[in-house]
Design an enzyme around this catalytic site. Structure first.
Site, PDB file in Angstrom:
ATOM      1  N   ASP A  40     -14.917  32.525 -16.137  1.00 46.97           N
ATOM      2  CA  ASP A  40     -15.318  31.504 -15.699  1.00 46.97           C
ATOM      3  C   ASP A  40     -14.051  30.798 -15.008  1.00 46.97           C
ATOM      4  O   ASP A  40     -13.023  30.496 -15.891  1.00 46.97           O
ATOM      5  CB  ASP A  40     -16.164  30.512 -16.453  1.00 46.97           C
ATOM      6  CG  ASP A  40     -16.828  29.425 -15.719  1.00 46.97           C
ATOM      7  OD1 ASP A  40     -16.104  28.739 -14.950  1.00 46.97           O
ATOM      8  OD2 ASP A  40     -17.983  29.178 -15.982  1.00 46.97           O
ATOM      9  N   ILE A  41     -13.911  30.259 -13.809  1.00 51.50           N
ATOM     10  CA  ILE A  41     -12.791  29.535 -13.368  1.00 51.50           C
ATOM     11  C   ILE A  41     -13.212  28.058 -13.606  1.00 51.50           C
ATOM     12  O   ILE A  41     -12.022  27.182 -13.084  1.00 51.50           O
ATOM     13  CB  ILE A  41     -12.405  29.950 -11.711  1.00 51.50           C
ATOM     14  CG1 ILE A  41     -13.641  29.602 -10.860  1.00 51.50           C
ATOM     15  CG2 ILE A  41     -11.864  31.270 -11.724  1.00 51.50           C
ATOM     16  CD1 ILE A  41     -13.100  29.765  -9.536  1.00 51.50           C
ATOM     17  N   ASN A  96     -28.394  28.840 -18.599  1.00 47.19           N
ATOM     18  CA  ASN A  96     -29.133  27.890 -18.120  1.00 47.19           C
ATOM     19  C   ASN A  96     -30.010  28.460 -16.859  1.00 47.19           C
ATOM     20  O   ASN A  96     -29.680  29.260 -16.120  1.00 47.19           O
ATOM     21  CB  ASN A  96     -28.334  26.883 -17.291  1.00 47.19           C
ATOM     22  CG  ASN A  96     -27.235  26.196 -18.190  1.00 47.19           C
ATOM     23  OD1 ASN A  96     -27.456  25.884 -19.471  1.00 47.19           O
ATOM     24  ND2 ASN A  96     -25.985  25.865 -17.850  1.00 47.19           N
ATOM     25  N   GLN A 103     -28.362  24.445 -14.282  1.00 44.80           N
ATOM     26  CA  GLN A 103     -27.725  25.611 -13.672  1.00 44.80           C
ATOM     27  C   GLN A 103     -27.462  25.393 -12.186  1.00 44.80           C
ATOM     28  O   GLN A 103     -28.029  24.831 -11.254  1.00 44.80           O
ATOM     29  CB  GLN A 103     -29.103  26.701 -13.432  1.00 44.80           C
ATOM     30  CG  GLN A 103     -28.636  28.037 -12.913  1.00 44.80           C
ATOM     31  CD  GLN A 103     -29.856  29.016 -12.985  1.00 44.80           C
ATOM     32  OE1 GLN A 103     -30.946  28.707 -12.710  1.00 44.80           O
ATOM     33  NE2 GLN A 103     -29.548  30.300 -12.441  1.00 44.80           N
ATOM     34  N   HIS A 109     -26.877  34.029 -15.480  1.00 44.24           N
ATOM     35  CA  HIS A 109     -25.562  34.288 -16.181  1.00 44.24           C
ATOM     36  C   HIS A 109     -25.666  33.928 -17.501  1.00 44.24           C
ATOM     37  O   HIS A 109     -26.256  32.786 -17.726  1.00 44.24           O
ATOM     38  CB  HIS A 109     -24.361  33.836 -15.042  1.00 44.24           C
ATOM     39  CG  HIS A 109     -24.685  32.161 -14.798  1.00 44.24           C
ATOM     40  ND1 HIS A 109     -25.551  31.831 -13.674  1.00 44.24           N
ATOM     41  CD2 HIS A 109     -24.357  31.080 -15.234  1.00 44.24           C
ATOM     42  CE1 HIS A 109     -25.404  30.568 -13.710  1.00 44.24           C
ATOM     43  NE2 HIS A 109     -24.626  30.092 -14.604  1.00 44.24           N
ATOM     44  N   PHE A 110     -24.905  34.530 -18.349  1.00 41.84           N
ATOM     45  CA  PHE A 110     -24.732  34.181 -19.681  1.00 41.84           C
ATOM     46  C   PHE A 110     -23.144  33.551 -19.886  1.00 41.84           C
ATOM     47  O   PHE A 110     -22.274  34.422 -19.511  1.00 41.84           O
ATOM     48  CB  PHE A 110     -25.092  35.283 -20.779  1.00 41.84           C
ATOM     49  CG  PHE A 110     -26.436  35.728 -20.571  1.00 41.84           C
ATOM     50  CD1 PHE A 110     -26.953  36.427 -19.475  1.00 41.84           C
ATOM     51  CD2 PHE A 110     -27.076  35.416 -21.733  1.00 41.84           C
ATOM     52  CE1 PHE A 110     -28.471  36.760 -19.762  1.00 41.84           C
ATOM     53  CE2 PHE A 110     -28.530  35.607 -22.122  1.00 41.84           C
ATOM     54  CZ  PHE A 110     -29.001  36.283 -21.033  1.00 41.84           C
ATOM     55  N   HIS A 111     -22.932  32.377 -20.399  1.00 40.58           N
ATOM     56  CA  HIS A 111     -21.670  31.876 -20.603  1.00 40.58           C
ATOM     57  C   HIS A 111     -21.407  32.540 -22.131  1.00 40.58           C
ATOM     58  O   HIS A 111     -22.113  31.870 -23.102  1.00 40.58           O
ATOM     59  CB  HIS A 111     -21.601  30.465 -20.634  1.00 40.58           C
ATOM     60  CG  HIS A 111     -22.005  29.991 -19.424  1.00 40.58           C
ATOM     61  ND1 HIS A 111     -20.904  29.261 -18.583  1.00 40.58           N
ATOM     62  CD2 HIS A 111     -23.223  29.542 -18.531  1.00 40.58           C
ATOM     63  CE1 HIS A 111     -21.615  28.760 -17.416  1.00 40.58           C
ATOM     64  NE2 HIS A 111     -22.798  28.837 -17.758  1.00 40.58           N
TER      65      HIS A 111
HETATM   66  P1  AMP Z   1     -24.026  27.147 -14.371  1.00 36.06           P
HETATM   67  O1  AMP Z   1     -23.891  25.546 -14.358  1.00 36.06           O
HETATM   68  O2  AMP Z   1     -24.768  27.587 -15.623  1.00 36.06           O
HETATM   69  O3  AMP Z   1     -24.834  27.366 -13.150  1.00 36.06           O
HETATM   70  O4  AMP Z   1     -22.630  27.661 -14.449  1.00 36.06           O
HETATM   71  C1  AMP Z   1     -21.967  28.126 -13.179  1.00 36.06           C
HETATM   72  C2  AMP Z   1     -20.741  28.593 -13.798  1.00 36.06           C
HETATM   73  O5  AMP Z   1     -19.933  29.375 -12.590  1.00 36.06           O
HETATM   74  C3  AMP Z   1     -19.615  27.372 -13.965  1.00 36.06           C
HETATM   75  O6  AMP Z   1     -19.225  27.237 -15.075  1.00 36.06           O
HETATM   76  C4  AMP Z   1     -18.564  27.588 -12.918  1.00 36.06           C
HETATM   77  O7  AMP Z   1     -17.178  27.278 -13.409  1.00 36.06           O
HETATM   78  C5  AMP Z   1     -18.871  29.034 -12.627  1.00 36.06           C
HETATM   79  N1  AMP Z   1     -18.228  29.547 -11.195  1.00 36.06           N
HETATM   80  C6  AMP Z   1     -18.280  29.182 -10.186  1.00 36.06           C
HETATM   81  N2  AMP Z   1     -17.646  29.847  -9.261  1.00 36.06           N
HETATM   82  C7  AMP Z   1     -16.842  30.724  -9.833  1.00 36.06           C
HETATM   83  C8  AMP Z   1     -16.130  31.602  -9.278  1.00 36.06           C
HETATM   84  N3  AMP Z   1     -15.947  31.871  -8.161  1.00 36.06           N
HETATM   85  N4  AMP Z   1     -15.389  32.337 -10.557  1.00 36.06           N
HETATM   86  C9  AMP Z   1     -15.677  32.193 -11.395  1.00 36.06           C
HETATM   87  N5  AMP Z   1     -16.627  31.202 -11.918  1.00 36.06           N
HETATM   88  C10 AMP Z   1     -17.330  30.453 -11.326  1.00 36.06           C
END
Ligand code: AMP
Length: 155
Positions: A40-41, A96, A103, A109-111
């Site tokens: 995750d960036i 989420n 979300q 996606h799974f964090h």
């Molecule tokens: P969510 O809030 O559960 O939808 O989380 C989305 C996640 O995607 C966030 O933690 C962002 O930091 C991550 N994210 C968004 N764009 C990128 C990307 N290009 N590369 C890696 N992670 C990303």
């Protein structure tokens, strides 16, 4: 690696579709026919990793059993590697569904979020506010029966 094709849903492509295709670069940590995982960036802590199905489902209730099983099969393995690489002893897995549930990217996606000490340079990890409410057993029993019946009927 053979590609698996799913019918396109009405949903728009998200940034994750482009990451899977390589159109947008990512720090990949794992890939198979059905699953892709990358850093995750916007990490909550060092090693914060996202594990996603290649199937473009928005939320987990819309995901196929096949993709769900594929993710379940590799989550422990990816988690072990994240723990070993970061030295974290604990972690949260967060998933989420829906904008009201925070979300942002509408692709399942799974964090995997390693937990470090508060104030650590690596970032503490996920902060959770958990406020349990009273539980009514009578209403709980009715609700459990309804959910069980829906699962049984395949809805
Ligand atoms: P969510 O809030 O559960 O939808 O989380 C989305 C996640 O995607 C966030 O933690 C962002 O930091 C991550 N994210 C968004 N764009 C990128 C990307 N290009 N590369 C890696 N992670 C990303």
């Amino acid at each position: 690696m053979s590609a698996v094709c799913y019918p396109r849903s009405a949903m728009a492509d998200t940034i994750f579709t482009k990451i899977i295709s390589g159109e947008i670069p990512s720090h990949r940590v794992y890939e198979d026919d059905l699953v892709y995982a990358f850093l995750d960036i916007g990490p909550l802590s060092r090693g914060h990793t996202l594990v996603i199905p290649k199937e473009a489902a928005e939320t987990i209730d819309a995901l196929s059993d096949e993709s769900a099983a594929a993710i379940g099969r590799v989550l422990p393995r990816i988690s072990r590697a994240v723990l070993k690489a970061t030295g974290a002893a604990a972690y949260n897995i967060l998933q989420n569904n829906g904008e009201d549930a925070h979300q942002e990217v509408l692709h399942v996606h799974f964090h995997i979020i390693p937990v470090f000490e508060k104030g650590a340079a690596e970032g503490a990890g996920l902060g959770i506010v958990w406020s349990p409410r009273d539980f009514n057993h009578e209403k709980g029993a009715a609700l459990a029966a309804e959910i069980a019946s829906l699962i049984e009927s395949g809805s």
